[in-house]
Enzyme design. Structure first.
Site, PDB file in Angstrom:
ATOM      1  N   ASN A  11       0.869  -1.181   0.000  1.00 38.17           N
ATOM      2  CA  ASN A  11       0.000   0.000   0.000  1.00 38.17           C
ATOM      3  C   ASN A  11       0.905   1.231   0.000  1.00 38.17           C
ATOM      4  O   ASN A  11       1.522   1.548   1.017  1.00 38.17           O
ATOM      5  CB  ASN A  11      -0.889  -0.039   1.260  1.00 38.17           C
ATOM      6  CG  ASN A  11      -1.694   1.231   1.445  1.00 38.17           C
ATOM      7  OD1 ASN A  11      -1.826   2.040   0.529  1.00 38.17           O
ATOM      8  ND2 ASN A  11      -2.233   1.411   2.640  1.00 38.17           N
ATOM      9  N   TRP A  12       0.971   1.898  -1.138  1.00 39.16           N
ATOM     10  CA  TRP A  12       1.923   3.011  -1.274  1.00 39.16           C
ATOM     11  C   TRP A  12       1.390   4.303  -0.650  1.00 39.16           C
ATOM     12  O   TRP A  12       2.105   5.308  -0.603  1.00 39.16           O
ATOM     13  CB  TRP A  12       2.261   3.235  -2.756  1.00 39.16           C
ATOM     14  CG  TRP A  12       2.974   2.071  -3.387  1.00 39.16           C
ATOM     15  CD1 TRP A  12       3.396   0.925  -2.757  1.00 39.16           C
ATOM     16  CD2 TRP A  12       3.343   1.920  -4.768  1.00 39.16           C
ATOM     17  NE1 TRP A  12       4.005   0.086  -3.664  1.00 39.16           N
ATOM     18  CE2 TRP A  12       3.990   0.667  -4.898  1.00 39.16           C
ATOM     19  CE3 TRP A  12       3.187   2.724  -5.910  1.00 39.16           C
ATOM     20  CZ2 TRP A  12       4.478   0.205  -6.124  1.00 39.16           C
ATOM     21  CZ3 TRP A  12       3.665   2.260  -7.127  1.00 39.16           C
ATOM     22  CH2 TRP A  12       4.308   1.015  -7.224  1.00 39.16           C
ATOM     23  N   LYS A  13       0.139   4.292  -0.251  1.00 37.70           N
ATOM     24  CA  LYS A  13      -0.493   5.474   0.371  1.00 37.70           C
ATOM     25  C   LYS A  13      -0.285   6.718  -0.502  1.00 37.70           C
ATOM     26  O   LYS A  13      -0.276   6.607  -1.727  1.00 37.70           O
ATOM     27  CB  LYS A  13       0.046   5.678   1.792  1.00 37.70           C
ATOM     28  CG  LYS A  13      -0.028   4.401   2.625  1.00 37.70           C
ATOM     29  CD  LYS A  13       0.194   4.630   4.090  1.00 37.70           C
ATOM     30  CE  LYS A  13       0.208   3.300   4.815  1.00 37.70           C
ATOM     31  NZ  LYS A  13       0.239   3.434   6.257  1.00 37.70           N
ATOM     32  N   HIS A  97      -9.325   0.976   5.331  1.00 37.33           N
ATOM     33  CA  HIS A  97      -8.019   1.107   5.990  1.00 37.33           C
ATOM     34  C   HIS A  97      -8.179   1.990   7.231  1.00 37.33           C
ATOM     35  O   HIS A  97      -8.976   2.928   7.234  1.00 37.33           O
ATOM     36  CB  HIS A  97      -7.005   1.720   5.025  1.00 37.33           C
ATOM     37  CG  HIS A  97      -5.596   1.673   5.530  1.00 37.33           C
ATOM     38  ND1 HIS A  97      -5.130   2.584   6.437  1.00 37.33           N
ATOM     39  CD2 HIS A  97      -4.592   0.812   5.284  1.00 37.33           C
ATOM     40  CE1 HIS A  97      -3.862   2.284   6.723  1.00 37.33           C
ATOM     41  NE2 HIS A  97      -3.512   1.216   6.027  1.00 37.33           N
ATOM     42  N   GLU A  99      -6.519   4.330   8.361  1.00 36.84           N
ATOM     43  CA  GLU A  99      -6.338   5.776   8.117  1.00 36.84           C
ATOM     44  C   GLU A  99      -7.614   6.383   7.537  1.00 36.84           C
ATOM     45  O   GLU A  99      -7.949   7.537   7.814  1.00 36.84           O
ATOM     46  CB  GLU A  99      -5.126   5.991   7.184  1.00 36.84           C
ATOM     47  CG  GLU A  99      -3.817   5.746   7.933  1.00 36.84           C
ATOM     48  CD  GLU A  99      -2.648   5.309   7.074  1.00 36.84           C
ATOM     49  OE1 GLU A  99      -2.717   5.429   5.837  1.00 36.84           O
ATOM     50  OE2 GLU A  99      -1.656   4.819   7.651  1.00 36.84           O
ATOM     51  N   GLU A 171      -5.186  -5.407  10.721  1.00 35.31           N
ATOM     52  CA  GLU A 171      -4.157  -4.387  10.905  1.00 35.31           C
ATOM     53  C   GLU A 171      -4.388  -3.687  12.242  1.00 35.31           C
ATOM     54  O   GLU A 171      -5.177  -2.728  12.315  1.00 35.31           O
ATOM     55  CB  GLU A 171      -4.239  -3.359   9.771  1.00 35.31           C
ATOM     56  CG  GLU A 171      -3.981  -3.948   8.396  1.00 35.31           C
ATOM     57  CD  GLU A 171      -3.371  -2.902   7.477  1.00 35.31           C
ATOM     58  OE1 GLU A 171      -2.294  -3.170   6.945  1.00 35.31           O
ATOM     59  OE2 GLU A 171      -3.953  -1.821   7.316  1.00 35.31           O
ATOM     60  N   GLY A 177       2.720   1.738  10.908  1.00 35.69           N
ATOM     61  CA  GLY A 177       3.685   2.826  10.765  1.00 35.69           C
ATOM     62  C   GLY A 177       4.379   3.197  12.063  1.00 35.69           C
ATOM     63  O   GLY A 177       5.019   4.242  12.150  1.00 35.69           O
ATOM     64  N   SER A 217       3.661  -2.650  10.384  1.00 33.52           N
ATOM     65  CA  SER A 217       5.125  -2.687  10.520  1.00 33.52           C
ATOM     66  C   SER A 217       5.734  -4.036  10.127  1.00 33.52           C
ATOM     67  O   SER A 217       6.639  -4.525  10.795  1.00 33.52           O
ATOM     68  CB  SER A 217       5.535  -2.279  11.939  1.00 33.52           C
ATOM     69  OG  SER A 217       5.123  -0.949  12.198  1.00 33.52           O
ATOM     70  N   GLY A 238       2.875  -1.177   4.337  1.00 33.74           N
ATOM     71  CA  GLY A 238       2.978   0.242   3.996  1.00 33.74           C
ATOM     72  C   GLY A 238       4.427   0.607   3.725  1.00 33.74           C
ATOM     73  O   GLY A 238       4.966   0.397   2.641  1.00 33.74           O
ATOM     74  N   GLY A 239       5.098   1.110   4.748  1.00 34.87           N
ATOM     75  CA  GLY A 239       6.457   1.649   4.614  1.00 34.87           C
ATOM     76  C   GLY A 239       7.431   0.774   3.840  1.00 34.87           C
ATOM     77  O   GLY A 239       8.120   1.246   2.924  1.00 34.87           O
TER      78      GLY A 239
HETATM   79  C1  PEP Z   1      -0.564  -0.106   6.244  1.00 28.86           C
HETATM   80  O1  PEP Z   1      -0.636   1.068   5.993  1.00 28.86           O
HETATM   81  O2  PEP Z   1      -1.475  -0.868   5.858  1.00 28.86           O
HETATM   82  C2  PEP Z   1       0.575  -0.593   6.996  1.00 28.86           C
HETATM   83  C3  PEP Z   1       0.506  -1.775   7.510  1.00 28.86           C
HETATM   84  O3  PEP Z   1       1.640   0.275   7.146  1.00 28.86           O
HETATM   85  P1  PEP Z   1       3.104  -0.091   7.750  1.00 28.86           P
HETATM   86  O4  PEP Z   1       3.545  -1.364   7.067  1.00 28.86           O
HETATM   87  O5  PEP Z   1       3.965   1.080   7.390  1.00 28.86           O
HETATM   88  O6  PEP Z   1       2.929  -0.273   9.200  1.00 28.86           O
END
Ligand code: PEP
Length: 254
Positions: A11-13, A97, A99, A171, A177, A217, A238-239
């Site tokens: 997920n590049w956000k 999600h 966010e 999640e 994050g 993470s 994500g990251g």
């Molecule tokens: C996400 O945004 O779905 C996520 C899991 O982010 P991260 O891997 O950065 O925690």
């Protein structure tokens, strides 16, 4: 032994411009060319979807939107419909999600409408659920997750049908994050709970087929342990999905 095919989803956000997106997906395609037995998916920003779709070419990388509206079209300034995602080449869409839930006040009720619309359009929904730190510490994790599942999949429950292609993502909000990951055992406990919920709400076959991803993470140094748990079928990342070296390591989690 599980027969579910693992899925590693990035997920590049709201990151990467169009050129960076093209470069990244090309590196992922090159790095997974000979790889068998794992599905790979990327969810770029909307503006890069078309370019990323072209760059994917014939390689087996799935493309997802990060969100969608439940209506097909209309006066919804700033929104994007599932039909538009399909036109841009998406096969999947991330829905609910954390966010979106916390920053944009999405509710289980609107998420349910989105899941329904995506399914009608033939887009595979990746439904995200998860508890906050406060809820976990207050011993409410399972109650919160049950409510999210009951309400976000209310239309599926009314129809009595959950497609086997549907993807769920656990999640924990406190792990997104933050660098804090749920331990493999903590994640497995929740994944098992989700699978049991699917079995109770639908049937055993559906519960055995639906993939449940873990997100929060996920990094190259913790992915193997997470993936070795029985009910963890992949990762929503994500990251660590923004750099080809870390994402490719995640894809080769073994
Ligand atoms: C996400 O945004 O779905 C996520 C899991 O982010 P991260 O891997 O950065 O925690």
């Amino acid at each position: 032994m599980t027969k579910r095919r693992p899925l590693i989803a990035g997920n590049w956000k709201m990151n990467l411009n169009i050129d960076d997106s093209i470069n990244l997906v090309r590196e992922i395609a090159a790095g997974t060319d000979q790889l068998e037995g794992v599905d790979v998916l990327v969810a770029p920003p909307f503006t890069a979807l078309g370019a990323v779709r072209n760059a994917i070419g014939d390689s087996r990388i799935f493309l997802a939107g990060q969100n969608m509206h439940w209506e097909m079209s209309g006066a919804y300034t700033g929104e994007i419909s599932g039909m538009m995602l399909k036109e841009a080449g998406c096969t999947h869409v991330i829905i609910g999600h954390s966010e979106r839930r916390s920053l944009f006040k999405e509710t289980n009720q609107t998420i349910d409408l989105k899941v329904k619309a995506a399914t009608l359009l033939g887009l595979v929904p990746i439904l995200c659920i998860g508890e906050t730190l406060e809820q976990r510490e207050g011993g409410q994790t399972f109650e919160v997750l049950k409510e999210q599942l009951d309400l976000s999949l209310n239309n599926y429950r009314s129809d009595g049908i959950m497609r086997h292609s549907t993807i769920l993502a656990y999640e924990p909000v406190w792990a997104i994050g933050t660098g804090k990951t749920a331990t493999p055992l903590q994640a497995q406990e929740v994944h098992r709970f989700i699978r049991e919920w699917i079995e109770e709400s639908f049937d055993t076959k559906t519960a055995s087929r639906v993939r449940i991803l873990y997100g929060g993470s996920v990094k190259p140094d913790n992915v193997k342990d997470l993936m070795s748990e029985q009910d963890i079928d992949g990762a929503l990342v994500g990251g660590a999905s923004l750099k080809e070296d870390s994402f490719l390591k995640l894809i080769r989690f073994d």
